[in-house]
Design a protein around this motif. Structure first.
Motif, PDB file in Angstrom:
ATOM      1  N   GLU A 195       0.754  -1.133  -0.011  1.00 42.44           N
ATOM      2  CA  GLU A 195       0.038   0.112  -0.105  1.00 42.44           C
ATOM      3  C   GLU A 195       0.890   1.180   0.138  1.00 42.44           C
ATOM      4  O   GLU A 195       0.430   2.141  -0.771  1.00 42.44           O
ATOM      5  N   TYR A 252      -8.118  -6.990  -3.072  1.00 40.87           N
ATOM      6  CA  TYR A 252      -8.623  -5.829  -1.879  1.00 40.87           C
ATOM      7  C   TYR A 252      -8.942  -4.557  -2.721  1.00 40.87           C
ATOM      8  O   TYR A 252      -7.944  -3.924  -3.246  1.00 40.87           O
ATOM      9  N   PRO A 253     -10.035  -3.894  -2.490  1.00 39.20           N
ATOM     10  CA  PRO A 253     -10.479  -2.638  -3.003  1.00 39.20           C
ATOM     11  C   PRO A 253      -9.538  -1.346  -2.773  1.00 39.20           C
ATOM     12  O   PRO A 253      -9.148  -0.586  -3.721  1.00 39.20           O
ATOM     13  N   GLU A 254      -9.102  -1.361  -1.643  1.00 40.14           N
ATOM     14  CA  GLU A 254      -8.038  -0.310  -1.404  1.00 40.14           C
ATOM     15  C   GLU A 254      -6.762  -0.343  -2.008  1.00 40.14           C
ATOM     16  O   GLU A 254      -5.923   0.564  -1.794  1.00 40.14           O
ATOM     17  N   GLU A 312       2.527   6.632  -7.148  1.00 39.89           N
ATOM     18  CA  GLU A 312       1.318   7.239  -7.964  1.00 39.89           C
ATOM     19  C   GLU A 312       1.885   8.480  -8.316  1.00 39.89           C
ATOM     20  O   GLU A 312       2.499   9.211  -7.775  1.00 39.89           O
ATOM     21  N   ARG A 359      -6.269  -2.395  -5.336  1.00 40.11           N
ATOM     22  CA  ARG A 359      -6.450  -2.680  -6.681  1.00 40.11           C
ATOM     23  C   ARG A 359      -7.115  -1.167  -7.362  1.00 40.11           C
ATOM     24  O   ARG A 359      -7.118  -0.981  -8.535  1.00 40.11           O
ATOM     25  N   LYS A 360      -7.388  -0.239  -6.422  1.00 43.35           N
ATOM     26  CA  LYS A 360      -7.745   1.145  -6.868  1.00 43.35           C
ATOM     27  C   LYS A 360      -6.609   1.957  -7.623  1.00 43.35           C
ATOM     28  O   LYS A 360      -7.146   2.802  -8.379  1.00 43.35           O
ATOM     29  N   TYR A 361      -5.713   1.787  -7.126  1.00 43.59           N
ATOM     30  CA  TYR A 361      -4.290   1.956  -7.707  1.00 43.59           C
ATOM     31  C   TYR A 361      -4.348   1.782  -9.257  1.00 43.59           C
ATOM     32  O   TYR A 361      -4.069   0.691  -9.355  1.00 43.59           O
ATOM     33  N   LYS A 362      -4.301   2.605 -10.268  1.00 44.13           N
ATOM     34  CA  LYS A 362      -4.324   2.143 -11.637  1.00 44.13           C
ATOM     35  C   LYS A 362      -2.808   1.555 -12.150  1.00 44.13           C
ATOM     36  O   LYS A 362      -2.647   0.831 -13.326  1.00 44.13           O
ATOM     37  N   HIS A 392      -4.374  -8.139  -5.248  1.00 44.51           N
ATOM     38  CA  HIS A 392      -5.412  -7.557  -6.365  1.00 44.51           C
ATOM     39  C   HIS A 392      -6.868  -7.735  -6.119  1.00 44.51           C
ATOM     40  O   HIS A 392      -7.428  -7.221  -6.634  1.00 44.51           O
TER      41      HIS A 392
END
Length: 432
Positions: free
Chosen positions: A137, A162-164, A144, A166-169, A160
């Motif tokens: 994380e 976990y939503p917090e 980023e 995989r939100k990172y493109k 991949h």
């Protein structure tokens, strides 16, 4: 693991030791003490990750102290007391796996199924291996907008889901497979490498990537650069200076993210499929993998499991077959990746829920455990299953070297613990 003989004041079994075994004990006591210590190492790994996320458990901490103290000061050397303590280790491991699971969900969100890309994107990259999702994380936050892409490896694959995370493109996908293949795979990765736990291959003179590898926290790889805090500026700058990765499509995608919360949301559908005879049996095939010959057994077994059966998998053992296509049964995937090794907790939760749904015990379910073992966390998970009374577990490819023949015999007689044979023979025995 060498131990000290109190009576001779020498290393047990050494030239100055007059006793057979450890401290005058037989090899079975020594075996159980070794098993306990290995189990404690597994608990320590999960407790470490949980603590990094702000989660601790007093009962787990207390057991760690008590159990280590027990190995040092138990003068009577009772076989029964040692077995009791080893099974207690399994109970505590279950507790810390739950603590870690809750900590992961609280921090990163509830996992959801994900299809993970296995190619690369043109540009600089960092591949992260190990188990520490908090490291990932922070790496994603710091990369980023920098143009540096991030790839998971090994036991980081479930990130991949976990939503917090995989939100990172720029979390592009998963590069490579299990830890024992790192030397070959890292040679083929032109970017920087971040290792977050000790599931790592030692560097040799033939490893060209030694100057590109960084270690986090407790990782003790000789030759790598240590990052004691979570300031990843050095590895990010290094990644930018290295040759860019090419654009590649990847040979396949990998499914992950079948946390117990996901599977239990399908419980009615699963129960209905079992009652209708569409799902005949569940196989949990997974565990800690390694390079020793004979581990292709798990690939062959998964391929030969009948098409009316569902395969649950966990830990890096999944890489023996998670690139294969298994299809589905009425929309239920036949291969369900539960996640990291600590997500064995999800497998247990699924088994308990199914037993409740069918009003039976776990051992009465059409569920078979076929596990690969390699090191401490696998030992801790096996002890958890034995603590829960799960019987007829198959392990391989060989028995743990620290379990004496007599202790293994006791486990076989009490729990049906047995070694794998061949896929055909084991399937014939399981399916009747």
């Amino acid at each position: 693991m060498s131990m000290f003989c109190r009576q001779c004041e020498q290393t047990a079994g050494g030239t100055g030791c007059t006793k057979v075994g450890v401290c005058g004990k037989n090899e079975d006591i020594a075996s159980l003490q070794d098993t306990l210590v290995f189990g404690l190492k597994g608990i320590s790994a999960y407790a470490h990750h949980a603590r990094e996320l702000g989660a601790r458990d007093e009962q787990v901490d207390a057991f760690m102290h008590d159990a280590l103290f027990f190995t040092l000061t138990n003068v009577n050397f009772s076989l029964e007391r040692h077995i009791e303590m080893v099974l207690k280790c399994g109970e505590i491991n279950l507790r810390i796996m739950e603590v870690l699971d809750n900590a992961h969900v609280t921090r990163f969100g509830s996992p959801a199924p994900a299809q993970v890309f296995t190619g690369t994107k043109a540009g600089p990259g960092i591949v992260i291996t190990g188990h520490d999702l908090l490291d990932l994380e922070e790496l994603l936050k710091q990369t980023e907008g920098t143009g540096v892409n991030v790839y998971t490896h090994g036991e980081m694959l479930p990130a991949h889901s976990y939503p917090e995370l995989r939100k990172y493109k720029h979390l592009i996908g998963n590069f490579g497979t299990a830890w024992q293949n790192q030397r070959t795979e890292f040679e083929n990765f032109s970017g920087a490498i971040l290792v977050t736990t000790n599931c790592v291959m030692p560097l040799t003179d033939k490893c060209s990537y030694g100057d590109r590898i960084y270690m986090r926290n407790i990782t003790g790889l000789e030759g790598g650069k240590q990052i004691l805090d979570r300031d990843f500026s050095e590895i990010i700058a290094h990644a930018k200076s290295l040759p860019a990765l090419p654009e590649t499509a990847g040979d396949y995608t990998i499914a992950t993210g079948f946390h117990h919360s996901v599977i239990l949301s399908l419980a009615d559908k699963v129960v209905e499929a079992v009652k209708a005879g569409k799902i005949k049996r569940f196989f949990l095939i997974g565990g800690c993998d390694g390079a020793k010959p004979g581990r292709n057994y798990y690939t062959e077994l998964a391929q030969k499991v009948p098409k009316d059966c569902v395969i649950l998998t966990v830990a890096c053992g999944k890489y023996r077959f998670n690139n294969l296509e298994f299809g589905d049964i009425d929309g239920i995937p036949r291969l369900l990746d539960l996640g990291q090794c600590n997500n064995a907790f999800s497998g247990i939760q699924v088994a308990v829920a199914l037993a409740k749904a069918f009003n039976c015990g776990v051992n009465d379910l059409p569920l078979s455990f076929v596990l690969s073992w390699y090191e401490q966390k696998a030992v801790a998970i096996l002890l958890t299953l034995l603590h829960l009374g799960v019987k007829n577990i198959r392990i391989g490819p060989t028995p743990p070297a620290f379990i004496s023949p007599n202790v293994f015999k006791v486990l076989n007689e009490s729990f049906g613990l047995q070694l794998i044979t061949t896929p055909d023979e084991d399937l014939k025995a399981i399916l009747g």
